[in-house]
Design a protein around this motif. Sequence first.
Motif, PDB file in Angstrom:
ATOM      1  N   VAL A 262     -11.335  -1.401  -6.701  1.00 60.37           N
ATOM      2  CA  VAL A 262     -11.349  -1.171  -5.258  1.00 60.37           C
ATOM      3  C   VAL A 262     -10.360  -2.144  -4.622  1.00 60.37           C
ATOM      4  N   VAL A 263      -9.491  -1.632  -3.759  1.00 58.17           N
ATOM      5  CA  VAL A 263      -8.552  -2.462  -3.007  1.00 58.17           C
ATOM      6  C   VAL A 263      -8.698  -2.103  -1.540  1.00 58.17           C
ATOM      7  N   ASP A 264      -9.001  -3.079  -0.716  1.00 58.16           N
ATOM      8  CA  ASP A 264      -9.200  -2.875   0.724  1.00 58.16           C
ATOM      9  C   ASP A 264     -10.208  -1.764   0.993  1.00 58.16           C
ATOM     10  N   GLY A 265     -11.292  -1.717   0.195  1.00 63.69           N
ATOM     11  CA  GLY A 265     -12.363  -0.745   0.393  1.00 63.69           C
ATOM     12  C   GLY A 265     -12.062   0.655  -0.131  1.00 63.69           C
ATOM     13  N   VAL A 266     -10.932   0.820  -0.845  1.00 66.93           N
ATOM     14  CA  VAL A 266     -10.519   2.135  -1.352  1.00 66.93           C
ATOM     15  C   VAL A 266     -10.578   2.136  -2.879  1.00 66.93           C
ATOM     16  N   MET A 267     -11.224   3.164  -3.454  1.00 67.11           N
ATOM     17  CA  MET A 267     -11.245   3.316  -4.915  1.00 67.11           C
ATOM     18  C   MET A 267      -9.856   3.693  -5.387  1.00 67.11           C
TER      19      MET A 267
END
Length: 69
Positions: free
Chosen positions: A19-24
């Motif tokens: 997850v990066v900045d809340g994105v899978m």
Amino acid sequence: MSEHIIRYKDGSIQGKGQVVDGVMIGKWEWFRKNGSKMRSGQFDDAGKPIGEWITYDQKGEVYKVTNKK
């Protein structure tokens, strides 16, 4: 970037991936409560499913393959 784990209420692993900045992003795997793999696939940098997604049966054998564009 580190591995992100989603857990069922009983603590067993439901899903894991990046997850990066809340994105899978990248490769993700989902599991049943009994620990058998249920589904796996890839997300692009925007969190959109891409490429080959595999669904597994209760025994962990490949049940279905879907190609996401």
